[in-house]
Design a protein around this motif. Structure first.
Motif, mmCIF file in Angstrom:
data_model
loop_
_atom_site.group_PDB
_atom_site.id
_atom_site.type_symbol
_atom_site.label_atom_id
_atom_site.label_comp_id
_atom_site.label_asym_id
_atom_site.label_seq_id
_atom_site.Cartn_x
_atom_site.Cartn_y
_atom_site.Cartn_z
ATOM 1 N N LYS A 281 -9.575 0.935 -3.619
ATOM 2 C CA LYS A 281 -9.734 1.546 -2.300
ATOM 3 C C LYS A 281 -10.657 0.770 -1.366
ATOM 4 N N ARG B 143 -7.609 4.661 2.543
ATOM 5 C CA ARG B 143 -6.842 5.839 2.107
ATOM 6 C C ARG B 143 -7.467 7.162 2.518
ATOM 7 N N TYR B 144 -8.805 7.265 2.461
ATOM 8 C CA TYR B 144 -9.451 8.538 2.774
ATOM 9 C C TYR B 144 -9.808 8.681 4.250
ATOM 10 N N LEU C 243 -3.120 8.075 -6.111
ATOM 11 C CA LEU C 243 -3.258 6.673 -5.727
ATOM 12 C C LEU C 243 -4.015 5.941 -6.823
ATOM 13 N N LEU D 89 1.218 5.202 0.579
ATOM 14 C CA LEU D 89 0.571 6.278 1.318
ATOM 15 C C LEU D 89 1.112 7.620 0.845
ATOM 16 N N LEU E 91 0.834 -1.184 0.000
ATOM 17 C CA LEU E 91 0.000 0.000 0.000
ATOM 18 C C LEU E 91 0.874 1.241 0.000
ATOM 19 N N GLU F 166 -6.687 -2.745 -1.305
ATOM 20 C CA GLU F 166 -6.016 -2.101 -0.165
ATOM 21 C C GLU F 166 -6.528 -2.674 1.155
#
Length: 316
Positions: free
Chosen positions: A102, A291-292, A61, A5, A3, A106
């Motif tokens: 996402k 991610r968010y 991403l 970042l 992953l 992930e």
């Protein structure tokens, strides 16, 4: 695959164009096995199968989704140190497409790192002409759970997690696991499709106004559904005492799928005496995945889920 970042500020630098490409048989990389759900054409296939492809949205991403799924399948994430538990993962996409990264790969890496064998599901979409209509994703979810159970063994712990519209897929599987939505094909279909647990992330739960996600309802039930269809496909009206334990997580500032979707479902599960737990985050919005959620209260959700699984005896 690791992953990547990036600083949160970079997530705002999104372009406006997207590109489409034919479906890759190994979309998560060559190290991940791909399992076809059906030995031939899926049940109720239209005369001409949908033209499946992957759309990649630009940004810092990788962000892909599959549209017009014609070959429903599982992408397997094997843990380095397996605990014996397996997790069927249903990404979101408003029943228009299936998100890959996402809310798929992930999150799969995160749970595989904790010892779970994760199966990311690309499920068929009800608006693509399949004979089963709104039951089409449930056909794929039931078949997927049975194939996982066959692969993992009769005593394995097999659960489901779903995000947004994928939360509706996961919730429907947890509450309609014994619905006869397709004709049995082989020995796998003799196994139970009941998951041992269900985790619903900001789920699309209701098809009834006024908290409905209009896009998901339109794609699932068509532009003018009957009230009976709306009720039949609302998770809060499927609650049953023999449902598996359910964990629900939702952000209070979700502007796409109101938190009342989860609150109504939680109330119905409790009324049916289903073991249920809910965590509501002040901030997170919709579709945060991993991610968010960075830097927000919702970032705790994977740890909460894993702690719940351990407490319930589904993971170590």
């Amino acid at each position: 695959m690791k992953l990547r970042l990036y600083p949160l500020i970079a997530l705002c630098l999104m372009a406006t164009m997207a590109t489409a490409a034919p479906m890759d048989d190994h979309p998560a990389g060559p190290d991940h096995r791909v399992i076809a759900l059906w030995p031939g054409p899926p049940p109720g296939a239209p005369a001409t199968l949908p033209s499946e492809n992957v759309v990649e949205r630009p940004g810092p991403l990788r962000d892909r989704y599959v549209e017009h799924v014609a070959r429903p399948r599982l992408v397997v994430f094997e843990p380095a140190h397996p605990t014996g538990a397996s997790l069927l993962m249903a990404p979101g996409g408003g029943y228009r497409w299936v998100v890959m990264d996402k809310e798929g790969y992930e999150a799969a890496e995160r749970f595989a790192a904790a010892g779970l064998t994760v199966y990311v599901l690309s499920y068929r979409l009800p608006g693509d002409g399949w004979a089963a209509g709104p039951a089409t994703p449930l056909q794929d979810a039931q078949r997927a759970l049975r194939l996982i159970r066959q692969r993992a063994g009769p005593d394995a712990r097999v659960g489901v997690i779903g995000f947004s519209a994928g939360g509706h897929v996961a919730g429907t599987l947890a509450l309609k696991f014994d619905a006869a939505v397709y004709a049995p094909l082989d020995s796998a279909d003799g196994l139970s499709a009941r998951p041992d647990f269900a985790i619903l992330m900001y789920p699309v739960a209701t098809m009834l106004s006024c908290y409905v996600h209009e896009g998901s309802r339109r794609e699932l039930l068509g532009p003018a559904p009957t009230q009976a269809a709306e009720r039949d496909w609302s998770l809060q009206h499927m609650a049953r005492p023999d449902a598996p334990p359910v964990l629900i997580m939702h952000a209070l500032d979700d502007a796409s799928v109101p938190v009342e979707n989860s609150l109504q479902l939680l109330s119905a599960l409790r009324a049916a005496h289903v073991p249920a737990e809910a965590h509501l985050f002040e901030e997170g919005g919709h579709g945060f995945g991993i991610r968010y959620a960075v830097g927000k209260p919702a970032a705790l959700w994977p740890d909460i889920a894993l702690a719940w699984l351990r407490r319930k005896g589904f993971a170590r």
